[in-house]
Design a protein around this motif. Sequence first.
Motif, PDB file in Angstrom:
ATOM      1  N   ARG A 221       0.819  -1.213   0.000  1.00 26.75           N
ATOM      2  CA  ARG A 221       0.000   0.000   0.000  1.00 26.75           C
ATOM      3  C   ARG A 221       0.855   1.265   0.000  1.00 26.75           C
ATOM      4  O   ARG A 221       0.553   2.226  -0.716  1.00 26.75           O
ATOM      5  N   MET A 225       0.835   4.110  -2.931  1.00 23.83           N
ATOM      6  CA  MET A 225       0.582   5.520  -2.640  1.00 23.83           C
ATOM      7  C   MET A 225       1.620   6.408  -3.322  1.00 23.83           C
ATOM      8  O   MET A 225       1.315   7.540  -3.715  1.00 23.83           O
ATOM      9  N   ASN A 228       0.325   6.740  -6.797  1.00 21.53           N
ATOM     10  CA  ASN A 228      -0.736   7.740  -6.859  1.00 21.53           C
ATOM     11  C   ASN A 228      -0.184   9.153  -6.706  1.00 21.53           C
ATOM     12  O   ASN A 228      -0.746  10.108  -7.251  1.00 21.53           O
ATOM     13  N   LYS A 236       0.907  11.635  -1.556  1.00 25.77           N
ATOM     14  CA  LYS A 236      -0.133  10.875  -0.865  1.00 25.77           C
ATOM     15  C   LYS A 236       0.524  10.211   0.344  1.00 25.77           C
ATOM     16  O   LYS A 236       1.160   9.169   0.239  1.00 25.77           O
ATOM     17  N   TRP A 238       1.191   8.158   3.587  1.00 24.50           N
ATOM     18  CA  TRP A 238       0.646   6.960   4.224  1.00 24.50           C
ATOM     19  C   TRP A 238       0.116   7.262   5.624  1.00 24.50           C
ATOM     20  O   TRP A 238      -0.769   6.571   6.127  1.00 24.50           O
ATOM     21  N   SER A 240      -1.757   9.639   6.579  1.00 25.93           N
ATOM     22  CA  SER A 240      -3.149  10.101   6.547  1.00 25.93           C
ATOM     23  C   SER A 240      -4.043   9.164   5.746  1.00 25.93           C
ATOM     24  O   SER A 240      -5.186   9.500   5.443  1.00 25.93           O
ATOM     25  N   ASP A 241      -3.531   7.979   5.439  1.00 27.46           N
ATOM     26  CA  ASP A 241      -4.292   7.012   4.651  1.00 27.46           C
ATOM     27  C   ASP A 241      -5.096   6.098   5.569  1.00 27.46           C
ATOM     28  O   ASP A 241      -4.539   5.464   6.474  1.00 27.46           O
ATOM     29  N   ASN A 242      -6.398   6.021   5.349  1.00 28.71           N
ATOM     30  CA  ASN A 242      -7.270   5.210   6.189  1.00 28.71           C
ATOM     31  C   ASN A 242      -6.923   3.724   6.101  1.00 28.71           C
ATOM     32  O   ASN A 242      -6.991   2.993   7.095  1.00 28.71           O
ATOM     33  N   CYS A 244      -3.908   2.313   5.542  1.00 31.00           N
ATOM     34  CA  CYS A 244      -2.717   2.045   6.366  1.00 31.00           C
ATOM     35  C   CYS A 244      -3.068   2.090   7.845  1.00 31.00           C
ATOM     36  O   CYS A 244      -2.568   1.284   8.639  1.00 31.00           O
TER      37      CYS A 244
END
Length: 291
Positions: A221, A225, A228, A236, A238, A240-242, A244
Motif C-alpha cells: 500500500r 501511494m 498515486n 499521498k 501513508w 493520513s491514509d485510512n 494504512c
Amino acid sequence: MALGDTLIGEVCHIKGARPGSARHDPAQSPTDRHLRENLILMCPTHHTVIDDDESSYTVERLHQIKYDHEGGASPVSDDEVARIAISLLQNVSTEGQTGGLSAHTVNAASITVQASGVSSTPLNERQIQAVENLWQILRNFSTEFGMVLFVDSILLPQEMDAYFSGADEMPVMDCVLEFRDFQAAIAKLAKAGGDEASKERPFVSQRLWSIYFVIQAIYGRASLMLTNSYKEERYKDWRSDNGCDQLLSAVLPAPVVDHLKGLQGNGLRTAIDYLEDHFLVEAGMRKASSG
C-alpha cells in the motif's frame, strides 16, 4: 465479490502463475503474468471447475467471460467498498488461492489479531519451516521495497510534496521512479516470494499469518501511494491514509499507531520494525516487551 460481510472472491490468473498450473505460458514475462489483463475474479467453486477443464476453458474463452461480465457489471458505491474493506480486516474467509497482490488481498484468512501471547505447544518441523519461510519472505520485502523506506526515512512529508508537485527536483527521489508504474509493487511482491506465502498458511497460527499479511499489505500500500503521488502530482502520505491506519491498528495498539503517524521521518521503517517484532514474538523467536 462478497457474501454478506465475507469476501469469497478469488483473484485468479488466466494464464497460470506457476509451471504446471492451468494454462501456464512459460513465455509470458513475470510482469505480464500479474497484469490486470491476466487476472480474473472467480468464486471458489468455479475457480476449481475451470482449472480442472482446460480444454473447455481456454485463455481466449476466459478473456471473453471476463470482458462480458465487466461490461455488464453495476458500479459499487464508495460506502459499500469501505464496508467490505473493513470486513477484510475483521473476518475474511476464502479458499487458498495463490497469486499477485490482489489475490493475497482477498485471501488473508481472518485478519483480526488478538492480543494473546505465544502458544506453549512446541512446533513441529513443518511448522518451524513455515515460520522460517515467512520470515525469509519478509526479509525479501525489506530488500525489494528498501528505497520506499529510504526516502521516507530521509525526507519530510512537505519535502516529498514539493517533489511530487514539481516545486523541487529532489534528485534523491530518482531511486523510486519505478513506482510511477503501479505494476512495480505487484512485481516486487511476487519477486520477494509473496505469491508462495499462502502455502505456509495451514502451518502457522492465525495471529502469525495475520501479522505477516499486514506487513505485506503495508509494503504494497505504501508503494502504491507513491504511484498515486506521481499520478496526482501531490504527495499521498501513508500517515493520513485510512487503509494504512486500519492495517496498523489490526496489530498495534492505538497509542503506538498514533505515535508512528506523528513521526515526520522514518515512520514507515519504524512501523515495519514494530510489526516484525510482533511477528517474532508470536513465532517464539523473541520475548514480548513489558512496555
